[in-house]
Motif scaffolding. Structure first.
Motif, PDB file in Angstrom:
ATOM      1  N   VAL A  86      52.941  34.861  47.112  1.00  0.00           N
ATOM      2  CA  VAL A  86      53.157  33.998  45.957  1.00  0.00           C
ATOM      3  C   VAL A  86      52.092  34.379  44.930  1.00  0.00           C
ATOM      4  CG1 VAL A  86      53.247  31.628  45.133  1.00  0.00           C
ATOM      5  CG2 VAL A  86      54.033  32.182  47.461  1.00  0.00           C
ATOM      6  N   PRO A  87      52.508  34.944  43.774  1.00  0.00           N
ATOM      7  CA  PRO A  87      51.518  35.414  42.792  1.00  0.00           C
ATOM      8  C   PRO A  87      50.508  34.362  42.345  1.00  0.00           C
ATOM      9  CG  PRO A  87      53.694  36.203  42.207  1.00  0.00           C
ATOM     10  CD  PRO A  87      53.865  35.240  43.356  1.00  0.00           C
ATOM     11  N   THR A  88      50.880  33.091  42.393  1.00  0.00           N
ATOM     12  CA  THR A  88      49.929  32.058  41.995  1.00  0.00           C
ATOM     13  C   THR A  88      48.893  31.781  43.075  1.00  0.00           C
ATOM     14  OG1 THR A  88      51.450  30.358  42.779  1.00  0.00           O
ATOM     15  CG2 THR A  88      51.537  30.918  40.419  1.00  0.00           C
ATOM     16  N   LYS A  89      49.169  32.198  44.327  1.00  0.00           N
ATOM     17  CA  LYS A  89      48.222  31.993  45.426  1.00  0.00           C
ATOM     18  C   LYS A  89      47.487  33.269  45.799  1.00  0.00           C
ATOM     19  CE  LYS A  89      50.583  28.207  47.789  1.00  0.00           C
ATOM     20  NZ  LYS A  89      51.168  27.798  49.067  1.00  0.00           N
ATOM     21  N   PHE A  90      48.196  34.400  45.831  1.00  0.00           N
ATOM     22  CA  PHE A  90      47.595  35.656  46.251  1.00  0.00           C
ATOM     23  C   PHE A  90      46.744  36.228  45.121  1.00  0.00           C
ATOM     24  CE2 PHE A  90      47.840  40.365  46.585  1.00  0.00           C
ATOM     25  CZ  PHE A  90      47.120  40.513  47.759  1.00  0.00           C
ATOM     26  N   LYS A  91      45.482  36.432  45.424  1.00  0.00           N
ATOM     27  CA  LYS A  91      44.582  37.063  44.455  1.00  0.00           C
ATOM     28  C   LYS A  91      43.812  38.154  45.182  1.00  0.00           C
ATOM     29  CE  LYS A  91      44.052  33.059  41.489  1.00  0.00           C
ATOM     30  NZ  LYS A  91      45.050  32.224  42.101  1.00  0.00           N
ATOM     31  N   PHE A  92      43.773  39.300  44.577  1.00  0.00           N
ATOM     32  CA  PHE A  92      43.095  40.469  45.119  1.00  0.00           C
ATOM     33  C   PHE A  92      42.333  41.042  43.944  1.00  0.00           C
ATOM     34  CE2 PHE A  92      42.806  44.914  46.275  1.00  0.00           C
ATOM     35  CZ  PHE A  92      42.613  44.902  47.643  1.00  0.00           C
ATOM     36  N   ILE A  96      33.396  41.870  37.854  1.00  0.00           N
ATOM     37  CA  ILE A  96      32.073  42.339  37.455  1.00  0.00           C
ATOM     38  C   ILE A  96      31.522  41.330  36.461  1.00  0.00           C
ATOM     39  CG2 ILE A  96      30.755  44.171  36.322  1.00  0.00           C
ATOM     40  CD1 ILE A  96      32.671  46.165  37.617  1.00  0.00           C
ATOM     41  N   ASP A  97      30.380  40.777  36.797  1.00  0.00           N
ATOM     42  CA  ASP A  97      29.766  39.699  36.019  1.00  0.00           C
ATOM     43  C   ASP A  97      30.742  38.552  35.769  1.00  0.00           C
ATOM     44  OD1 ASP A  97      27.327  40.987  35.953  1.00  0.00           O
ATOM     45  OD2 ASP A  97      27.656  41.899  33.987  1.00  0.00           O
ATOM     46  N   GLY A  98      31.539  38.228  36.798  1.00  0.00           N
ATOM     47  CA  GLY A  98      32.465  37.100  36.721  1.00  0.00           C
ATOM     48  C   GLY A  98      33.754  37.369  35.980  1.00  0.00           C
ATOM     49  N   LYS A  99      33.923  38.569  35.449  1.00  0.00           N
ATOM     50  CA  LYS A  99      35.144  38.912  34.715  1.00  0.00           C
ATOM     51  C   LYS A  99      35.984  39.876  35.543  1.00  0.00           C
ATOM     52  CE  LYS A  99      32.976  38.196  30.317  1.00  0.00           C
ATOM     53  NZ  LYS A  99      32.221  38.786  29.261  1.00  0.00           N
ATOM     54  N   THR A 100      37.296  39.699  35.498  1.00  0.00           N
ATOM     55  CA  THR A 100      38.183  40.546  36.280  1.00  0.00           C
ATOM     56  C   THR A 100      38.120  41.982  35.783  1.00  0.00           C
ATOM     57  OG1 THR A 100      39.661  38.681  36.671  1.00  0.00           O
ATOM     58  CG2 THR A 100      40.571  40.878  37.022  1.00  0.00           C
ATOM     59  N   TYR A 101      37.804  42.886  36.713  1.00  0.00           N
ATOM     60  CA  TYR A 101      37.732  44.318  36.426  1.00  0.00           C
ATOM     61  C   TYR A 101      38.998  45.019  36.936  1.00  0.00           C
ATOM     62  CZ  TYR A 101      36.110  49.172  36.792  1.00  0.00           C
ATOM     63  OH  TYR A 101      36.005  50.535  36.712  1.00  0.00           O
ATOM     64  N   LYS A 102      39.384  44.732  38.167  1.00  0.00           N
ATOM     65  CA  LYS A 102      40.614  45.255  38.774  1.00  0.00           C
ATOM     66  C   LYS A 102      41.246  44.109  39.550  1.00  0.00           C
ATOM     67  CE  LYS A 102      39.778  49.736  37.925  1.00  0.00           C
ATOM     68  NZ  LYS A 102      40.642  50.785  37.491  1.00  0.00           N
ATOM     69  N   GLU A 103      42.595  44.080  39.586  1.00  0.00           N
ATOM     70  CA  GLU A 103      43.261  43.016  40.323  1.00  0.00           C
ATOM     71  C   GLU A 103      44.666  43.416  40.723  1.00  0.00           C
ATOM     72  OE1 GLU A 103      43.930  39.439  38.038  1.00  0.00           O
ATOM     73  OE2 GLU A 103      44.440  40.589  36.276  1.00  0.00           O
ATOM     74  N   SER A 104      45.248  42.626  41.616  1.00  0.00           N
ATOM     75  CA  SER A 104      46.624  42.813  42.037  1.00  0.00           C
ATOM     76  C   SER A 104      47.206  41.453  42.382  1.00  0.00           C
ATOM     77  CB  SER A 104      46.692  43.724  43.262  1.00  0.00           C
ATOM     78  OG  SER A 104      48.025  43.831  43.709  1.00  0.00           O
ATOM     79  N   TYR A 105      48.465  41.282  42.081  1.00  0.00           N
ATOM     80  CA  TYR A 105      49.177  40.059  42.447  1.00  0.00           C
ATOM     81  C   TYR A 105      50.267  40.355  43.469  1.00  0.00           C
ATOM     82  CZ  TYR A 105      46.779  37.739  38.655  1.00  0.00           C
ATOM     83  OH  TYR A 105      45.802  37.209  37.848  1.00  0.00           O
ATOM     84  N   GLY A 106      50.260  41.561  43.996  1.00  0.00           N
ATOM     85  CA  GLY A 106      51.237  41.973  44.997  1.00  0.00           C
ATOM     86  C   GLY A 106      50.732  43.209  45.700  1.00  0.00           C
ATOM     87  N   TYR A 107      51.590  43.828  46.470  1.00  0.00           N
ATOM     88  CA  TYR A 107      51.181  45.003  47.231  1.00  0.00           C
ATOM     89  C   TYR A 107      51.546  46.290  46.498  1.00  0.00           C
ATOM     90  CZ  TYR A 107      56.036  44.511  48.739  1.00  0.00           C
ATOM     91  OH  TYR A 107      57.395  44.368  48.754  1.00  0.00           O
ATOM     92  N   ASP A 108      50.836  47.369  46.841  1.00  0.00           N
ATOM     93  CA  ASP A 108      51.070  48.681  46.232  1.00  0.00           C
ATOM     94  C   ASP A 108      51.993  49.544  47.074  1.00  0.00           C
ATOM     95  OD1 ASP A 108      49.179  48.053  44.266  1.00  0.00           O
ATOM     96  OD2 ASP A 108      47.547  48.970  45.388  1.00  0.00           O
ATOM     97  N   GLN A 109      51.931  49.372  48.382  1.00  0.00           N
ATOM     98  CA  GLN A 109      52.596  50.298  49.282  1.00  0.00           C
ATOM     99  C   GLN A 109      53.196  49.540  50.464  1.00  0.00           C
ATOM    100  OE1 GLN A 109      49.832  52.992  51.167  1.00  0.00           O
ATOM    101  NE2 GLN A 109      51.404  54.540  51.492  1.00  0.00           N
TER     102      GLN A 109
END
Length: 126
Positions: A86-92, A96-109
């Motif tokens: 669920v994109p609203t629950k899953f956070k990956f 960096i310094d509290g700001k999102t640098y990289k993220e995903s809301y689902g899987y890549d592979q």
């Protein structure tokens, strides 16, 4: 001749100046996986740490933080069997310094019908 010596001295002084970069707070965060999962991350020593995580509740948050320097490699990986993300629950995220640098809301592979992977990586910016 005097101008050349002064110019060379100024260039040497400027070349000797190096800017010190402040440490950046790197935080890895995974939440929203209800089943046990495997994960790996790059720690402050540049070592890859692998571990198995077993959430007690669906909303459990796994997090790891350290002070990174400019140019340090950041890496976060997870392998899981949870197919109903669920994109609203899953956070990956890598923050960096509290700001999102990289993220995903689902899987890549998709490895097979029940095994999924996601990874993000980069370097600590200035």
């Amino acid at each position: 001749m005097k101008k050349i010596i002064i110019t060379l001295a100024a260039l040497l002084i400027l070349a000797g100046c190096s800017k010190e970069y402040e440490a950046r707070k790197v935080t890895y965060l995974i939440t929203g996986l209800g089943l046990p999962y495997k994960m790996a991350y790059m720690n402050e020593a540049g070592e890859t740490v692998m571990q198995n995580v077993t959430p007690v509740n669906d909303g459990d948050i796994w997090t790891y933080s350290f002070d990174g320097k400019q140019g340090d490699i950041v890496y976060l990986f997870a392998e899981f069997k949870d197919v109903e993300l669920v994109p609203t629950k899953f956070k990956f995220r890598i923050l960096i310094d509290g700001k999102t640098y990289k993220e995903s809301y689902g899987y890549d592979q998709t490895i097979n019908d029940t095994l999924f992977r996601v990874k993000r990586s980069g370097v600590v910016p200035f």
